[in-house]
Design a protein around this motif. Structure first.
Motif, mmCIF file in Angstrom:
data_model
loop_
_atom_site.group_PDB
_atom_site.id
_atom_site.type_symbol
_atom_site.label_atom_id
_atom_site.label_comp_id
_atom_site.label_asym_id
_atom_site.label_seq_id
_atom_site.Cartn_x
_atom_site.Cartn_y
_atom_site.Cartn_z
ATOM 1 N N ILE A 158 0.835 -1.195 0.000
ATOM 2 C CA ILE A 158 0.000 0.000 0.000
ATOM 3 C C ILE A 158 0.876 1.253 0.000
ATOM 4 C CG2 ILE A 158 -1.736 1.315 1.305
ATOM 5 C CD1 ILE A 158 -2.616 -1.355 2.555
ATOM 6 N N TYR A 172 -3.874 4.521 -0.943
ATOM 7 C CA TYR A 172 -4.699 4.868 0.216
ATOM 8 C C TYR A 172 -4.595 6.369 0.446
ATOM 9 C CZ TYR A 172 -6.665 4.860 4.935
ATOM 10 O OH TYR A 172 -7.441 5.104 6.044
ATOM 11 N N ASP A 191 -3.984 -1.237 7.628
ATOM 12 C CA ASP A 191 -3.475 -1.844 6.400
ATOM 13 C C ASP A 191 -3.889 -3.311 6.290
ATOM 14 O OD1 ASP A 191 -1.802 -2.225 8.604
ATOM 15 O OD2 ASP A 191 -0.041 -2.606 7.362
ATOM 16 N N ILE A 228 -7.513 -3.244 5.162
ATOM 17 C CA ILE A 228 -7.633 -2.923 3.737
ATOM 18 C C ILE A 228 -7.273 -4.135 2.888
ATOM 19 C CG2 ILE A 228 -6.637 -1.557 1.866
ATOM 20 C CD1 ILE A 228 -6.382 0.768 3.881
ATOM 21 N N CYS A 231 -12.089 -1.092 -3.997
ATOM 22 C CA CYS A 231 -12.117 0.265 -3.456
ATOM 23 C C CYS A 231 -12.992 0.284 -2.211
ATOM 24 C CB CYS A 231 -12.628 1.276 -4.488
ATOM 25 S SG CYS A 231 -14.225 0.851 -5.243
ATOM 26 N N PHE A 240 -9.403 3.848 -0.107
ATOM 27 C CA PHE A 240 -8.424 2.971 -0.746
ATOM 28 C C PHE A 240 -8.972 2.522 -2.098
ATOM 29 C CE2 PHE A 240 -11.017 -0.205 1.509
ATOM 30 C CZ PHE A 240 -11.161 -1.202 0.563
#
Length: 228
Positions: free
Chosen positions: A2, A80, A93, A96, A106, A142
């Motif tokens: 990320i 992000y 994280d 995500i 997303c 994200f």
């Protein structure tokens, strides 16, 4: 992995605290933190440059412009976007990556304000629903690099409402999800302008856009209200 992209302008008070928080709130999936500065006149640039965890970029001012610039420089397959006064949940994280592994390209977190006011609490409650009308940039965002690039990123003609305009396209073309963990964002605009005056402004912007107002119309209306 990320890439975190933080657009900033005169955020010397907010940025150091956020960067310190991100060091402990993430686990193993953060490749880089990109701070994209729109030409700050305070100590923001120095504070970002001196942080060894940060890659600093200077761009033209405008959040859409700055976020697009950061996306172009990012080296990860996941982007992000995070405001300087918004704090994602612990292990954000991991959360995500789990959402992406489930097929969501997303999404965002549900959001609460750092001010205890019944109306702000109610607005935070509604962010848990996966509906376009409950979205906003303060919730962070994200998105996979592939989807971002396919939609050509944020529309740079928007200097306000840029997040909502892009998120609308994400709902149309992606698999958007809301992660049921709390992101905490600052209520500083509500504190400066007052809760009801600020909420009235946001509703005016929303309905003006709904009925066809241009990006320049929205900018003009926002600036007139914010400076009145």
């Amino acid at each position: 992995m990320i890439s975190i992209i933080i657009p900033v302008y005169n955020e010397e008070k907010q940025l150091p605290a956020l960067l310190k928080y991100l060091e402990t709130a993430s686990s193993t999936y953060i490749r880089e933190i990109l701070v994209v500065d729109g030409g700050s006149t305070d100590e923001t640039s120095r504070l970002a440059i001196e942080n060894p965890k940060v890659t600093y970029y200077l761009s033209e001012k405008g959040r859409a412009v700055q976020m697009n610039y950061g996306a172009k420089k990012a080296s990860s397959e996941l982007l992000y976007f995070l405001h300087a006064d918004s704090y994602p949940p612990e292990n954000f994280d991991d959360l995500i990556m789990e959402a992406v592994r489930k097929g969501n390209d997303c999404g965002c977190f549900q959001m609460r304000f750092d001010k205890d006011h019944w109306w702000l609490n109610l607005m935070g409650h509604f962010t848990k629903f996966n509906h376009l009308s409950c979205r906003g940039g303060d919730q962070s965002l994200f998105v996979t690099k592939d989807l971002f690039d396919s939609l050509r990123g944020f529309d740079e003609s928007y200097t306000v409402y840029e997040d909502n305009e892009f998120i609308k396209r994400l709902y149309e073309h992606g698999s958007f999800t809301v992660i049921r963990k709390w992101l905490t964002t600052s209520a500083r605009l509500y504190e400066r302008m007052g809760v009801w005056k600020t909420q009235k402004l946001f509703l005016e912007i929303y309905w003006k856009r709904r009925f066809g107002a241009t990006a320049e119309d929205l900018r003009s209306h926002y600036c007139k209200r914010i400076n009145s």
